[in-house]
Design a protein around this motif. Sequence first.
Motif, PDB file in Angstrom:
ATOM      1  N   SER B  54      36.027 -47.193  -0.961  1.00  0.00           N
ATOM      2  CA  SER B  54      35.390 -47.537  -2.231  1.00  0.00           C
ATOM      3  C   SER B  54      34.356 -48.642  -2.049  1.00  0.00           C
ATOM      4  CB  SER B  54      36.476 -47.992  -3.209  1.00  0.00           C
ATOM      5  OG  SER B  54      36.195 -49.254  -3.732  1.00  0.00           O
ATOM      6  N   CYS B  55      33.531 -48.839  -3.083  1.00  0.00           N
ATOM      7  CA  CYS B  55      32.562 -49.940  -3.052  1.00  0.00           C
ATOM      8  C   CYS B  55      33.229 -51.214  -3.536  1.00  0.00           C
ATOM      9  CB  CYS B  55      31.362 -49.619  -3.930  1.00  0.00           C
ATOM     10  SG  CYS B  55      31.689 -49.857  -5.689  1.00  0.00           S
ATOM     11  N   GLY B  57      34.273 -51.623  -6.511  1.00  0.00           N
ATOM     12  CA  GLY B  57      34.151 -51.676  -7.969  1.00  0.00           C
ATOM     13  C   GLY B  57      35.425 -51.174  -8.632  1.00  0.00           C
ATOM     14  N   CYS B  58      35.968 -50.064  -8.116  1.00  0.00           N
ATOM     15  CA  CYS B  58      37.202 -49.523  -8.688  1.00  0.00           C
ATOM     16  C   CYS B  58      38.341 -50.540  -8.549  1.00  0.00           C
ATOM     17  CB  CYS B  58      37.578 -48.218  -7.991  1.00  0.00           C
ATOM     18  SG  CYS B  58      36.648 -46.790  -8.595  1.00  0.00           S
ATOM     19  N   ALA B 121      34.654 -41.818  -9.627  1.00  0.00           N
ATOM     20  CA  ALA B 121      33.751 -40.723  -9.273  1.00  0.00           C
ATOM     21  C   ALA B 121      33.798 -40.404  -7.787  1.00  0.00           C
ATOM     22  CB  ALA B 121      32.321 -41.078  -9.691  1.00  0.00           C
ATOM     23  N   PHE B 129      28.074 -40.773  -2.645  1.00  0.00           N
ATOM     24  CA  PHE B 129      28.203 -40.710  -1.186  1.00  0.00           C
ATOM     25  C   PHE B 129      28.490 -39.296  -0.687  1.00  0.00           C
ATOM     26  CE2 PHE B 129      29.538 -44.955  -2.580  1.00  0.00           C
ATOM     27  CZ  PHE B 129      28.526 -45.692  -1.978  1.00  0.00           C
ATOM     28  N   GLY B 151      35.065 -41.995 -13.893  1.00  0.00           N
ATOM     29  CA  GLY B 151      34.412 -43.256 -14.226  1.00  0.00           C
ATOM     30  C   GLY B 151      33.856 -43.897 -12.980  1.00  0.00           C
TER      31      GLY B 151
HETATM   32  S1  SF4 Z   1      33.635 -44.620  -8.292  1.00  0.00           S
HETATM   33 FE1  SF4 Z   1      31.969 -46.076  -8.539  1.00  0.00          FE
HETATM   34  S2  SF4 Z   1      33.013 -48.055  -8.685  1.00  0.00           S
HETATM   35 FE2  SF4 Z   1      34.493 -46.620  -7.819  1.00  0.00          FE
HETATM   36  S3  SF4 Z   1      34.254 -46.813  -5.627  1.00  0.00           S
HETATM   37 FE3  SF4 Z   1      32.899 -45.167  -6.242  1.00  0.00          FE
HETATM   38  S4  SF4 Z   1      30.944 -46.165  -6.551  1.00  0.00           S
HETATM   39 FE4  SF4 Z   1      32.463 -47.782  -6.547  1.00  0.00          FE
END
Ligand code: SF4
Lengths: 517, 174
Positions: B54-55, B57-58, B121, B129, B151
């Motif tokens: 993940s980035c 953010g989640c 997402a 990605f 989301g």
């Molecule tokens: S869904 Fe959005 S917030 Fe969650 S890991 Fe992927 S890019 Fe980041």
Amino acid sequence: MEEGEDTLFGLLARIGRPVPDHRPWPRHVTDRAGWLTLIENLGVADWSLLGLWGEPAAVHAALRAEAAGEVAVISLPCPEGRFPSLSAVRPAAIRLERAACDLFGLTAEGISDDRPWLDHGHWGVRHPLADAPEQGATAVPYPFLKAEGHGLHQIPVGPVHAGIIEPGHFRFTANGETVVRLEERLGYVHKGLEGLMRGKTPTDAARIVARLSGDSTVAHSIAFAQAVEAALGVDIPPRAVWLRALMAELERVANHLGDIGAVCNDAAFSFLLAELGQLRELVLRAADSCFGHRLMMDRVVPGGVALDIAETGPKRLFDLTAELRRRFAPLVAVYDGKASLQDRTLSTGIVTTGLAARFGAGGFVGRASGRGLDARKAPGYAPYIELEFEVPVLTEGDVNARLWIRIREVEQSLSLIDQILRRMPGVPRGPDGITPPPLASMPAGRGGEGMALVESFRGEILTWVRVDADGTIGRCHPRDPSWFQWPLLEAAIEGNIVADFPLCNKSFNCSYSGHDL
Amino acid sequence: MFKHILRSLTGGPVTEASPGPSETALAELAGRVDRASKARLGRSLSIRQVDAGSCNGCELEIHALNNPVYDVERFGIRFVASPRHADVLLVTGPVTRNMADALRRTWEATPDPKWVVACGACAIDGGVFAGSYACVGAVEAVLPVDLRIPGCPPRPAELLAGLLALLERNATAP
Ligand code: SF4
């Protein structure tokens, strides 16, 4: 001028030729001999390394002469796929050079550590961003550095950790409770972001870079947008400049509040996590009501911002800063007054000033160890040049110092939010009463190269971009501040007890995703 | 500090009322939960979160579930440190190839019955990605997925609604 006394610009003019259409700072292309001269000069000059990144047949390094305020990029074409390593004179280059090797197949000659870094052998391809990637790859065991001695044992941790945090591997060598060596192995969340950005329009690529590191989405989006705008010579609407800064400061406050609480929680003081977690939530909700997204993702786009602040936004944010001031100060007093808490944070995880300077670490990690750089001040960018704020600096370099820097930064950012709200140019109304979002259109059919230095909550982001003549991204390299902070964590934990690692780690809070790309 | 505690005691809870379980999430789950496990789980759910690229953010929003405003523990939902203690793997990210093994092994270490929730997402279809040399893409390509929470990132209320759906389905089982 004698050798070794050159200014950065002076040296580059001597060893390279300037590249047209690179903004706002110059880029020079040199040859092998010039690159070696550069290395020689780096041995005596105090220029800091801002970044190093590859391309299929070239390597680039960004440098800064802090005193003179000079920033420049130097490039070496390497058709043979080799270049002399900068790592002997700038140890922060090591991991960047290993990454350039993994992605582009560029060999750094003389590097002290030539193990792969981002490539764990699972991609099915080697050097995926090179002109001719090699198909097929197998995972090979990763040799960790040796630490030998009587009574030493190893503790492997990760990549899956015990909490809700990002993955990475930590290899501790301990003597009883005391950490003798920590070695990090990262790259687990490498998503191939730079490859995905190639060939995309700046607008599409912005959605990708916005997801490099979720907690710094605003800052990375600003850095990318500024780099693209510099490359294409785009002036953005003044209101957009201020709205970007507003979002950036909200992001900074939210992250600091959450992390200060989390550090205290790792010292077994959950009260502050519960309290500061509520304050963080207030900020995210305000961001949501102003900009329609709690983390403000995709709000900053090349050309300006995707949408203006909600009409009720300014009032809501004034209320927010007032409430945060009222509730934050007593919590700081709690931290300040708890000897049992400070017993954990004082003199724990020390980064010496010399080490912070050697690695060019920025953000609260650098500022807690005497390095007072802040991209908002130097080189500086709009609208911060017009705003009043201080950059806190301490020299103790321990967990406590990093916490205090963040506490002070929350206070400064609250003041910045108020200043921005008061001074932001008004909404320009169209003749028909419609308010267009503050967004300039991107020129088509034009290319160029640009870079930006932007201060995220973690520190300075460097983003370099080349827009090809067809208007798509040819190469973009976003360098997260974590690159220069991760190596310091290894040093900070040495001699501390294993149980203090979570505390130290949280006090750094480096980004895994931002680093792994 | 004591003033604070006093105020917290007298000021009433800051925790918000819970959102209703999401209908679609419920429907998606219905076919997949096996009877015996429903009975066994009762009304509590132990979640092991796995970041599979993940980035972050989640994760930020999953963290928010534990703050006093959302306070997910009041529903019997706990985040646990080990997959061995987990009923649910809450997976985020586009499953980077460098994490695919670790994700699989985490799943293997989780005792049956177990559920996999794809969060965000990226976990659902790779998000921005998708198609990268470094990502597998959807979590579903690696593990059987029981529930998807869309989301980018899902808001805490959306996460809560998704998890409640999982819980309600268990609680109402015979
Ligand atoms: S869904 Fe959005 S917030 Fe969650 S890991 Fe992927 S890019 Fe980041």
